[in-house]
Scaffold this motif. Sequence first.
Motif, PDB file in Angstrom:
ATOM      1  N   MET A 181       0.819  -1.192   0.000  1.00  0.00           N
ATOM      2  CA  MET A 181       0.000   0.000   0.000  1.00  0.00           C
ATOM      3  C   MET A 181       0.867   1.262   0.000  1.00  0.00           C
ATOM      4  N   ARG A 182       1.985   1.171   0.707  1.00  0.00           N
ATOM      5  CA  ARG A 182       2.885   2.320   0.784  1.00  0.00           C
ATOM      6  C   ARG A 182       3.436   2.672  -0.592  1.00  0.00           C
ATOM      7  N   THR A 183       3.711   1.660  -1.404  1.00  0.00           N
ATOM      8  CA  THR A 183       4.256   1.920  -2.740  1.00  0.00           C
ATOM      9  C   THR A 183       3.231   2.619  -3.635  1.00  0.00           C
ATOM     10  N   ILE A 184       1.982   2.224  -3.517  1.00  0.00           N
ATOM     11  CA  ILE A 184       0.929   2.873  -4.304  1.00  0.00           C
ATOM     12  C   ILE A 184       0.737   4.309  -3.843  1.00  0.00           C
ATOM     13  N   ALA A 185       0.745   4.514  -2.532  1.00  0.00           N
ATOM     14  CA  ALA A 185       0.577   5.863  -1.987  1.00  0.00           C
ATOM     15  C   ALA A 185       1.745   6.762  -2.372  1.00  0.00           C
ATOM     16  N   ALA A 186       2.938   6.214  -2.532  1.00  0.00           N
ATOM     17  CA  ALA A 186       4.114   7.009  -2.895  1.00  0.00           C
ATOM     18  C   ALA A 186       4.166   7.297  -4.393  1.00  0.00           C
ATOM     19  N   TYR A 187       3.553   6.438  -5.198  1.00  0.00           N
ATOM     20  CA  TYR A 187       3.602   6.589  -6.648  1.00  0.00           C
ATOM     21  C   TYR A 187       2.971   7.910  -7.111  1.00  0.00           C
ATOM     22  N   TRP A 221      13.933   9.492  -6.584  1.00  0.00           N
ATOM     23  CA  TRP A 221      14.481   9.589  -5.222  1.00  0.00           C
ATOM     24  C   TRP A 221      13.354   9.865  -4.225  1.00  0.00           C
ATOM     25  N   PHE A 222      12.432  10.744  -4.595  1.00  0.00           N
ATOM     26  CA  PHE A 222      11.302  11.082  -3.724  1.00  0.00           C
ATOM     27  C   PHE A 222      10.446   9.846  -3.468  1.00  0.00           C
ATOM     28  N   TYR A 223      10.250   9.042  -4.493  1.00  0.00           N
ATOM     29  CA  TYR A 223       9.503   7.792  -4.340  1.00  0.00           C
ATOM     30  C   TYR A 223      10.197   6.879  -3.324  1.00  0.00           C
ATOM     31  N   ALA A 224      11.517   6.733  -3.454  1.00  0.00           N
ATOM     32  CA  ALA A 224      12.262   5.912  -2.498  1.00  0.00           C
ATOM     33  C   ALA A 224      12.142   6.465  -1.084  1.00  0.00           C
ATOM     34  N   TYR A 225      12.202   7.775  -0.968  1.00  0.00           N
ATOM     35  CA  TYR A 225      12.053   8.425   0.343  1.00  0.00           C
ATOM     36  C   TYR A 225      10.675   8.147   0.941  1.00  0.00           C
TER      37      TYR A 225
END
Length: 142
Positions: free
Chosen positions: A1-7, A132-136
């Motif tokens: 879920m975190r990956t979708i929210a960061a995308y 980078w922001f996505y990784a953060y």
Amino acid sequence: MRTIAAYFPATLVAYLLASAFSTFMIMAGLKEMAMPVSATDVLSAVWFDWLGLLGSYLPLVAISLLIALPVAGQLHGRLGFPRPFIYALAGFVALIAIHLILEATLGLIGFAAVRSTFGLLMQGAAGGIAGWFYAYLTGVKA
């Protein structure tokens, strides 16, 4: 879920930066031609481009990152490069790929600013920052 929210915020960052970088380059070109360009003109042009490119460039950025970010995750798992680096590299390549693919398939350059190598690299930089922001956002500190 975190990956979708960061995308989604990462995609928005890539879009806003790439569009602004392109606008800045065009406005600088106008200034080089001795046209009067004020800070208000630049801000107005950036705002106009952000709104005007929502239907065309934002979807291209979204699709390119939708492909690049999962690939970066796979590369991180297989090669062991630091996640912030590999996601930044993926974002960089993704945004450059948009323009190279458009030129190769349709024979057109969508942004006047990417006619120069510097302009193309600035598009890549926008993607790199977004990666980078996505990784953060996914919990990885640089």
